[in-house]
Design a protein around this motif. Structure first.
Motif, mmCIF file in Angstrom:
data_model
loop_
_atom_site.group_PDB
_atom_site.id
_atom_site.type_symbol
_atom_site.label_atom_id
_atom_site.label_comp_id
_atom_site.label_asym_id
_atom_site.label_seq_id
_atom_site.Cartn_x
_atom_site.Cartn_y
_atom_site.Cartn_z
ATOM 1 N N GLN A 1 0.660 11.568 -1.435
ATOM 2 C CA GLN A 1 -0.525 11.899 -0.426
ATOM 3 C C GLN A 1 -1.598 11.948 -1.341
ATOM 4 O O GLN A 1 -1.724 12.665 -2.163
ATOM 5 C CB GLN A 1 -0.434 12.952 0.339
ATOM 6 C CG GLN A 1 -1.525 13.441 1.121
ATOM 7 C CD GLN A 1 -1.739 12.645 2.414
ATOM 8 O OE1 GLN A 1 -0.647 12.608 3.206
ATOM 9 N NE2 GLN A 1 -2.703 12.164 2.835
ATOM 10 N N GLU B 1 1.668 9.272 -10.314
ATOM 11 C CA GLU B 1 3.128 9.036 -10.003
ATOM 12 C C GLU B 1 3.810 8.749 -11.408
ATOM 13 O O GLU B 1 3.507 8.323 -12.255
ATOM 14 C CB GLU B 1 3.324 7.628 -9.286
ATOM 15 C CG GLU B 1 4.503 7.266 -8.903
ATOM 16 C CD GLU B 1 4.513 6.030 -8.146
ATOM 17 O OE1 GLU B 1 3.792 5.650 -7.562
ATOM 18 O OE2 GLU B 1 5.839 5.406 -7.747
ATOM 19 N N SER C 1 7.993 12.501 6.003
ATOM 20 C CA SER C 1 6.678 12.697 6.454
ATOM 21 C C SER C 1 6.086 13.911 5.879
ATOM 22 O O SER C 1 6.837 15.122 5.638
ATOM 23 C CB SER C 1 6.368 12.481 7.948
ATOM 24 O OG SER C 1 6.995 13.548 8.644
ATOM 25 N N ILE D 1 7.573 10.888 -1.555
ATOM 26 C CA ILE D 1 6.551 10.396 -1.002
ATOM 27 C C ILE D 1 5.182 10.853 -1.592
ATOM 28 O O ILE D 1 5.382 12.028 -2.443
ATOM 29 C CB ILE D 1 6.392 11.237 0.649
ATOM 30 C CG1 ILE D 1 5.387 10.532 1.215
ATOM 31 C CG2 ILE D 1 6.388 12.649 0.559
ATOM 32 C CD1 ILE D 1 5.787 10.780 2.881
ATOM 33 N N ALA E 1 0.904 11.125 5.001
ATOM 34 C CA ALA E 1 1.795 9.893 4.807
ATOM 35 C C ALA E 1 3.049 9.892 5.404
ATOM 36 O O ALA E 1 3.821 11.157 5.701
ATOM 37 C CB ALA E 1 1.990 10.035 3.172
ATOM 38 N N THR E 2 4.032 8.872 5.483
ATOM 39 C CA THR E 2 5.046 8.761 6.096
ATOM 40 C C THR E 2 5.755 7.644 5.232
ATOM 41 O O THR E 2 5.183 6.771 4.804
ATOM 42 C CB THR E 2 4.914 8.265 7.504
ATOM 43 O OG1 THR E 2 4.216 9.407 8.339
ATOM 44 C CG2 THR E 2 6.279 8.088 8.175
ATOM 45 N N GLU E 3 7.059 7.875 5.048
ATOM 46 C CA GLU E 3 8.091 6.965 4.475
ATOM 47 C C GLU E 3 9.265 7.198 5.032
ATOM 48 O O GLU E 3 10.132 7.776 4.813
ATOM 49 C CB GLU E 3 8.226 7.310 2.966
ATOM 50 C CG GLU E 3 7.157 6.961 2.119
ATOM 51 C CD GLU E 3 6.877 5.429 1.779
ATOM 52 O OE1 GLU E 3 7.889 4.812 1.835
ATOM 53 O OE2 GLU E 3 5.702 5.167 1.614
ATOM 54 N N ASN E 4 9.532 6.124 6.079
ATOM 55 C CA ASN E 4 10.799 6.190 6.657
ATOM 56 C C ASN E 4 10.979 7.482 7.445
ATOM 57 O O ASN E 4 10.474 8.156 8.115
ATOM 58 C CB ASN E 4 11.975 5.851 5.732
ATOM 59 C CG ASN E 4 11.717 4.351 5.373
ATOM 60 O OD1 ASN E 4 11.418 3.261 6.329
ATOM 61 N ND2 ASN E 4 11.944 4.224 4.126
#
Lengths: 115, 111
Positions: free
Chosen positions: A51, B99, A65, A49, A59-62
């Protein structure tokens, strides 16, 4: 110099439960990114994840969080409904926006998921 | 799966030997990086490159050298391996914005 601190070398969680991994960082920059990376045993490091510091929304991914507290320079990762496949070393990382230099990593948290 | 590859995965070599760790990516990323990681420990940046013919040393002092003649290729060379070089070496590439995509790593043992 930027530093990233993970104060929990090891954590464990029961399968299907929730666990929170802590991370703090120190920077004088205003524009930066924060990340959580996962490194399973003998496998590639992958991004969990990210931010952006300018975004107030977490942020959230499935099931993953974050709780991003910019003023406190805190960036914790919450894993909900933990699964056996979540077992890994988790690294918190920081990068300055627009910089060619890459990520500064914390020392990692080894997460064990108990069946 | 990210398209970044490291070879060899494992290497055991004698002291004094010259070795080159290979890293290639097919994503067209300009930025590439080498990290050193002892087992279960944090990653330390040893070299980075932000494009062809550009290389810089990272935070951790290293006796290794790198080259970037082609965008996709970023090899790391140790002219004379020593037991203190025993570690895992991770290569990564980045499209920017912090990233990174990592290779599977090379675990080097110098005996």
């Amino acid at each position: 110099a930027q530093t990233v601190t993970q104060s929990q070398p090891e954590m464990s969680v029961q399968e299907a439960e929730t666990v929170t991994l802590s991370c703090t960082y120190d920077t004088s920059e205003s524009d930066y990114y924060l990340f959580w990376y996962k490194q399973p045993p003998s496998r590639q490091m992958i991004l969990v994840i990210r931010q952006e510091a300018y975004k107030q929304q977490n942020a959230t991914e499935n099931r993953f969080s974050v709780n991003f507290q910019k003023a406190a320079k805190s960036f914790s990762l919450k894993i909900s409904d933990s699964q056996l496949g979540d077992a890994a070393m988790y690294f918190c990382a920081y990068a300055i926006s627009g910089s060619a230099r890459q990520l500064t990593f914390g020392s990692g948290t080894q997460l064990t998921v108990l069946p | 799966e990210a398209d970044i590859y490291q070879t060899p995965r494992y290497l055991v070599i004698g002291t004094g030997k010259k070795i080159t760790l290979e890293c290639s990516q097919t994503m067209g990323h300009d930025k590439m990086y080498w990290y050193q990681q002892d087992p279960g420990m944090e990653l330390h940046l040893i070299h980075y490159s932000y494009g062809v013919n550009s290389t810089e040393k990272g935070d951790l002092s290293s006796e290794s050298t790198v080259s970037r003649i082609r965008t996709e290729h970023f090899p790391l060379t140790l002219e004379s391996a020593r037991p203190s070089h025993t570690s895992q070496y991770l290569c990564a590439s980045s499209p920017g914005a912090g990233e990174a995509f990592f290779g599977q790593g090379t675990r080097l043992t110098v005996v």
